[in-house]
Design an enzyme around this catalytic site. Structure first.
Site, short mmCIF file in Angstrom:
data_model
loop_
_atom_site.label_atom_id
_atom_site.label_comp_id
_atom_site.label_asym_id
_atom_site.label_seq_id
_atom_site.Cartn_x
_atom_site.Cartn_y
_atom_site.Cartn_z
N GLN A 39 0.73 -1.10 -0.02
CA GLN A 39 -0.08 -0.07 -0.03
C GLN A 39 0.80 1.16 -0.07
O GLN A 39 0.38 2.25 -0.37
CB GLN A 39 -1.09 0.02 1.19
CG GLN A 39 -2.15 -1.00 1.14
CD GLN A 39 -3.06 -1.20 2.26
OE1 GLN A 39 -2.57 -1.98 3.10
NE2 GLN A 39 -4.07 -0.41 2.14
N HIS A 133 0.56 -9.47 4.06
CA HIS A 133 -0.64 -8.46 4.14
C HIS A 133 -1.34 -8.29 2.69
O HIS A 133 -0.88 -7.53 1.94
CB HIS A 133 0.15 -7.07 4.44
CG HIS A 133 -1.01 -6.04 5.09
ND1 HIS A 133 -1.05 -5.43 5.99
CD2 HIS A 133 -2.23 -5.49 4.46
CE1 HIS A 133 -2.07 -4.78 6.58
NE2 HIS A 133 -2.78 -4.85 5.33
N ASN A 177 -2.19 -10.89 7.99
CA ASN A 177 -3.15 -9.85 7.96
C ASN A 177 -4.44 -10.23 7.72
O ASN A 177 -4.58 -10.38 6.38
CB ASN A 177 -2.65 -8.69 7.45
CG ASN A 177 -3.67 -7.62 7.80
OD1 ASN A 177 -3.62 -6.99 8.89
ND2 ASN A 177 -4.57 -7.01 6.78
N GLU A 178 -5.39 -10.20 8.38
CA GLU A 178 -6.86 -10.28 7.96
C GLU A 178 -7.34 -11.33 7.05
O GLU A 178 -7.77 -11.27 5.83
CB GLU A 178 -7.61 -8.87 7.30
CG GLU A 178 -7.48 -7.87 8.37
CD GLU A 178 -8.10 -6.55 7.53
OE1 GLU A 178 -8.46 -6.64 6.52
OE2 GLU A 178 -8.22 -5.61 8.52
O1 IFM Z 1 -6.07 -0.63 4.48
C1 IFM Z 1 -6.78 -1.74 4.97
C2 IFM Z 1 -5.60 -2.56 5.56
O2 IFM Z 1 -4.81 -3.11 4.44
C3 IFM Z 1 -6.45 -3.74 5.92
N1 IFM Z 1 -7.27 -3.52 7.00
C4 IFM Z 1 -8.27 -2.49 6.76
C5 IFM Z 1 -7.60 -1.20 6.13
C6 IFM Z 1 -8.67 0.03 5.55
O3 IFM Z 1 -9.52 -0.50 4.60
#
Ligand code: IFM
Length: 427
Positions: A39, A133, A177-178
């Site tokens: 990002q 991520h 992540n997530e």
């Molecule tokens: O930008 C994202 C991140 O990569 C993962 N969690 C949510 C954020 C906001 O949308």
């Protein structure tokens, strides 16, 4: 001669002091900010997402060719962290950059991340390192990504390489992540690579492979360092019944299970803390997810994809539920708001910290809070339109400029660290 001895003693004293500060830093409440490699870095060309962006499939047709130049400016950006007064920084290492081809590791990239970790520590900032991520190397995508059992092994190999190089300098690791978000978007909603839709069997396989990799990495890190703190950062949402009808109450329970506990239960013995990424809550009933009425609007942010509730009480509730379920410490690994005018963000931060304070007064052990994000960046659902940053980025010059909320967060941290009547800062 005497002066020499005094100087020698002074050097020894300052070294001891520095080490003591670093050592104690690791025990302090973690006040931080978070980012992820793809990002912010730019130039993540060997990744599946870059491929996806090249096909014009990312929001607004945007690409991360430059992103916010975070790779080149990584060491400069430490100044922003210092300016904020945070004592920790959560960032991710980009698998595709480190291993652009199967088994061919890029030594310069490995060195870059290692040097960054060391530089953070030298600045009194605890690194919190995420190994995955959302993005994968393209060569992994070519082998059908996470549905292939081999991907788990490949990921473990890459992780070992990073761990071997950095385990003396890193205590906090987030393996993935997530997973509940990226796997659902990849295999159910079909708008992340590899764009599979409602493919439940494939989805299930991918989940198993991610968790298998996590377990192996968890064990590997602990073999090397028994003080390490390892977990996964999950996206949590507090699902609440939209009425008190039994059917809505049941729906909310089912949603909470399917969205959160189904995932976290699977690795409850392989997490040292619960990593919570929290953005908003949802009001649900039997008709979820088909109803458009399931949000109760309190205050709504400008989030691009759908209106977003601002509901700090949801964070309090989630931390209480996680505490009751696992009896483990909790770290808020992400919490943030897209707010380009920066008029809601200060209150957003304050109210969420207060919600954590309330949870803490009810017995929940909370060990850290990471605001998402340090600076504006590429958003998976909103491209460059969603502005989550405490720092605004000029996408032409790549200059970072603090928004007023950056100073707000800095002062809040300072306040919490000074004022012993407030219960959050140390534990
Ligand atoms: O930008 C994202 C991140 O990569 C993962 N969690 C949510 C954020 C906001 O949308």
């Amino acid at each position: 001669m005497k002066t020499k001895w005094i100087m020698f003693a002074a050097v020894i004293f300052s070294l001891c002091l520095k080490n003591a500060v670093l050592a104690s830093n690791e025990q302090e409440f973690l006040w931080g900010v978070a980012t992820s490699a793809h990002q912010i870095e730019g130039g993540d060309i060997p990744s599946d997402w870059y491929e996806f962006e090249k096909q014009g499939k990312a929001p607004d047709g945007s690409t991360t060719e430059k992103a916010v130049d975070g790779y080149n400016l990584a060491f400069e950006d430490i100044k922003l962290l210092k300016e904020l007064g945070v004592n920790s920084y959560r960032f991710s290492i980009e698998w595709a950059r480190v291993e652009p081809e199967n088994n061919k590791f890029d030594e310069a990239a490995l060195k870059h991340y290692h040097d960054l970790i060391v530089a953070l520590k030298n600045n009194g900032i605890t690194p919190v390192v995420t190994l995955h991520h959302f993005t994968n190397p393209k060569w992994i995508a070519d082998k059908s990504s996470w549905t292939n059992k081999e991907t788990a092994n490949e990921f473990v190999e890459y992780a070992r390489k990073i761990i071997d190089q950095n385990n003396n300098d890193v205590t906090y690791w987030i393996t993935v992540n997530e997973p509940n978000v990226f796997l659902s978007y990849s295999y159910i909603f079909g708008n992340f690579p590899p764009y599979k839709k409602k493919d439940i069997l494939v989805y299930k396989k991918a989940i198993e492979n991610v968790f298998e990799a996590h377990r192996q990495i968890y064990r590997y890190i602990h073999e090397k360092n028994n003080k390490a703190q390892v977990s996964i950062a999950y996206n949590f949402s507090d699902f609440k019944p939209k009425t008190y009808r039994l059917i809505d109450v049941l729906s909310a329970r089912i949603c909470n299970y399917a969205y959160s506990w189904y995932w976290t239960d699977q690795v409850k013995n392989e997490m040292d803390f619960v990593g919570i990424n929290y953005y908003f809550s949802r009001y649900v009933g039997l008709d979820y997810p088909f109803s458009s009425q399931y949000y109760k609007y309190t205050d709504v942010s400008e989030w691009n994809q759908w209106p977003q509730n601002i509901q700090p009480e949801g964070l309090e509730h989630i931390t209480l539920m996680a505490h009751n379920r696992y009896k483990k410490p909790i770290i808020i690994t992400e919490n943030g708001l897209p707010d380009k005018d920066d008029d809601k963000r200060p209150d957003f931060i304050k109210n969420h910290i207060e919600a954590l304070n309330t949870a803490k007064s009810k017995g929940v052990e909370i060990n850290g809070y990471f605001y998402w994000s340090l600076m504006d960046n590429f958003e998976w659902w909103g491209g460059y339109k969603d502005k989550y940053g405490l720092y605004e980025v000029d996408y032409n010059t790549m200059k970072r400029r603090p928004r007023p909320s950056a100073f707000y967060y800095r002062d809040l941290i300072m306040n919490y660290q000074k004022n012993e009547n407030l219960s959050l800062p140390t534990y």
